[in-house]
Design an enzyme around this catalytic site. Structure first.
Site, PDB file in Angstrom:
ATOM      1  NE  ARG A 366      -3.473  -2.521   2.492  1.00  0.00           N
ATOM      2  CZ  ARG A 366      -4.259  -2.895   3.498  1.00  0.00           C
ATOM      3  NH1 ARG A 366      -4.453  -2.074   4.519  1.00  0.00           N
ATOM      4  NH2 ARG A 366      -4.854  -4.075   3.492  1.00  0.00           N
ATOM      5  CG  HIS A 388     -10.326 -13.907   4.097  1.00  0.00           C
ATOM      6  ND1 HIS A 388      -9.010 -13.831   3.677  1.00  0.00           N
ATOM      7  CD2 HIS A 388     -10.709 -12.627   4.376  1.00  0.00           C
ATOM      8  CE1 HIS A 388      -8.630 -12.567   3.686  1.00  0.00           C
ATOM      9  NE2 HIS A 388      -9.641 -11.821   4.108  1.00  0.00           N
ATOM     10  CG  HIS A 518     -12.521 -10.070   6.120  1.00  0.00           C
ATOM     11  ND1 HIS A 518     -11.932  -9.764   4.921  1.00  0.00           N
ATOM     12  CD2 HIS A 518     -13.863 -10.059   5.886  1.00  0.00           C
ATOM     13  CE1 HIS A 518     -12.860  -9.563   3.999  1.00  0.00           C
ATOM     14  NE2 HIS A 518     -14.047  -9.732   4.566  1.00  0.00           N
TER      15      HIS A 518
END
Length: 641
Positions: A366, A388, A518
């Protein structure tokens, strides 16, 4: 009369126009002396502001975060008064409270300013504080506000005023200083008993590099000198524990400008520590029914358009990777969840197959601005301990509770025993920031609230802190210095399964949508390691320490025996090394202490002849002599989690 509802649910009647201070006084004089401000129907007000209608009121003291913020914002005004008194003609930008105090952006004109001026300013602040000047609020028209700051020749306040609506402008005055401010403030300056100016830096007006650079002065104040003393001691301790400093000293990680800012390089010892953390969690995940998966470091642009991440974060991410194929674009992977959705879709699913639990230590990327990068806590490439879970709606709460158990297991093993669970919900006033139906959000939020309650967690609720696709439970951990960090997180998501058209066949032979959970107990390995370093000051739990012992032969005559000791302990899966330098034993011990190696095994003639080692414990000194096997058994027992 008006009705005032207090936080305990009790309702009291007062005359219209009663202030929060008067409410406090009706409860006890001691409480009234400590009230700094009040929360009235969710908004923080001056404690002396009249309340005109039925209201929910919470009295704020130094023990409340909003009380501290009010105290520090008032302190910024007091510092501005001191600066104006000492340096006439000074102009002011903004002066907000921050997490650890306050700052004010100041234009001194042609005057040079440095930290050498701090002592004079601190003395003036305390002199003004002792005058116990009231903070008074005054509503002013836009025309009058412009007139006042035009006469004062303060272009920064005029720049702020032009964006304000007439009828919404207020001034606050204390002593000889008046400022443009919406408030609130503490009752008077006398509450401020201790002050320390911490730092001075440059700051462009309104963050615009094309505009003038102002002087930003940071400070902190307290209602007691003893509390300031404790805070300054904590700051010094924090400097010693800084993970950037210890990471270098302990040879754990490094950064290289040639590699790129915010992209950590894990050195051998740091890699060993990191791999221990990974293996520890992987073992726990296997026991809990997780399956390990691996996904690529890049993904097609369409993947993130489908997930909704591109719409929310595309402009702030790295630039797309274009291929020779016309119109084909990829992105560095910013998150793992869309990839895991695609893994779920690789084959048909039955209700009997659920829950499906996929786990991955997936590295994501990011873009962070260079000024926001900070050691391992804010980087551009980091590895999430991501998983997940895809489950039926009737399984959500039970699966959520199992994840809570896993997070708490991790915290216990690493010595984080002071934490609060933050229930992060959608802001009901800003629904456009989120995706998904109201019904799905209600289901997801209810599941989190009920699971946290059934697990007996200490919780706080924060509106507006949810992820754009779902609410979450964030674990806010306090470290050894009392600082708060957000580490583990668990999120319930009804929306990505919808966007990716995930399905399973139910017992009714119809197609249904699974619910997605999550979770990341560490959050990111980089940030978790940084917090862990500072929490334990680099003295990791023995099972995690890269080098658990060091053998220190008194001279080269004993190196063969030292190698025998090392081999014996390595065979028991205990990690260590030999210091074979031609140095005096005192120097070797000091160096091992600096490196925070838990055990030092000193080898001389007596130890060699008796088949023993002389043991020293880091920070504790001599632990006596013992047989190699005895020491090995002791360490194995201590290492076992």
């Amino acid at each position: 009369m008006i009705k005032i509802t207090l936080p305990d649910g009790s309702v009291r009647e007062y005359e219209q126009g009663t202030t929060a201070h008067q409410v406090a006084l009706s409860i006890s004089e001691g409480l009234a002396r400590n009230v700094l401000a009040a929360e009235v129907n969710g908004q923080v007000w001056d404690s002396n502001r009249p309340i005109e209608s039925d209201s929910a009121v919470k009295l704020l003291t130094w023990n409340d975060q909003d009380g501290k913020a009010t105290f520090w914002h008032s302190s910024a005004h007091l510092m501005a008064e001191a600066l104006e008194s000492l340096y006439p003609g000074t102009k002011f930008g903004i002066g907000p409270a921050i997490e650890t105090g306050f700052y004010y952006d100041v234009d001194f004109g042609d005057r040079e300013f440095s930290s050498d001026d701090f002592k004079q300013i601190e003395d003036k602040i305390l002199e003004l504080a002792r005058q116990k000047s009231d903070f008074s609020r005054q509503a002013v028209s836009k025309a009058d506000a412009i007139k006042y700051f035009t006469e004062k020749d303060d272009e920064y306040k005029l720049d702020l005023i032009k964006d304000l609506s007439d009828g919404s402008i207020t001034f606050y005055t204390q002593g000889n200083f008046t400022d443009l401010c919406r408030g609130p403030h503490i009752p008077n300056t006398g509450f401020i008993k201790a002050v320390k100016l911490m730092n001075v830096a440059g700051a462009y007006w309104r963050g615009d590099e094309s505009r003038k650079q102002l002087t930003r002065i940071y400070g902190v104040t307290y209602p007691k000198q003893s509390e300031l003393t404790d805070y300054l001691h904590m700051i010094e301790e924090a400097k010693k524990r800084d993970h950037r400093k210890l990471g270098k000293e302990l040879e754990l990680f490094a950064f290289s400008d040639k590699v790129g800012m915010g992209l950590p390089l894990w050195l051998p010892k740091g890699t060993a520590l990191r791999e221990k953390l990974v293996n520890f969690l992987q073992r726990a995940q296997v026991k809990s029914g997780y399956e390990q998966v691996i996904t690529p470091h890049i993904g097609h642009k369409n993947l993130y358009i489908t997930s909704g991440h591109y719409e929310k974060y595309g402009a702030d991410s790295f630039q797309p990777i274009k291929t020779p194929q016309e119109g084909e674009e990829f992105f560095l992977k910013p998150m793992n969840c869309p990839h895991h959705c695609e893994i779920y879709k690789t084959k048909p699913r039955s209700y009997k197959d659920l829950p499906v639990r996929y786990a991955e230590f997936g590295t994501v990327y990011r873009y962070e601005q260079s000024g926001e990068l900070h050691g391992l806590t804010r980087v551009r490439g980091f590895t999430q301990d991501d998983a997940h879970l895809f489950c039926r709606p009737d399984q959500v709460k039970e699966e959520f509770k199992k994840v809570i158990d896993l997070v708490l297991y991790v915290f216990k093993a690493l010595g984080f025993d002071n934490y609060t669970a933050q229930i992060s919900l959608r802001d009901p006033e800003s629904k456009a920031k989120y995706i998904g139906s109201d019904e799905n959000w209600q289901l997801a939020e209810s599941a989190i609230i009920e699971a946290a309650e059934e697990k007996g967690l200490t919780t706080v609720v924060e509106l507006g802190e949810a992820a754009f696709y779902g609410p979450k439970l964030d674990f806010m951990v306090k470290d050894a210095l009392g600082r708060k960090w957000q580490l583990g997180t668990i999120q319930v998501d009804y929306n990505l399964p919808e966007r990716f058209e995930l399905e399973y066949t139910g017992s009714d032979n119809q197609k249904h949508r699974p619910v997605m959970i999550h979770r990341a107990p560490f959050g990111s390995l980089e940030r978790f390691v940084a917090v862990l370093i500072e929490h334990c000051a680099g003295e990791f739990p023995l099972w995690l320490t890269p080098e658990q012992f060091i053998v220190l032969p008194i001279s080269e005559k004993y190196e063969d025996y030292a190698k025998k000791v090392l081999e014996s302990l390595n065979n028991s899966d205990i990690r260590g090394l030999i210091d074979s330098r031609d140095e005096k034993i005192g120097r070797k011990i000091r160096d091992a202490e600096v490196k925070k190696i838990p055990y030092m095994l000193i080898i001389g003639e007596k130890e060699m002849n008796d088949g023993m080692v002389s043991v020293r414990r880091h920070g504790q000194g001599d632990a006596g002599s013992m047989k190699i096997e005895e020491f090995s058994n002791q360490l194995v027992k201590e290492i076992t989690i």
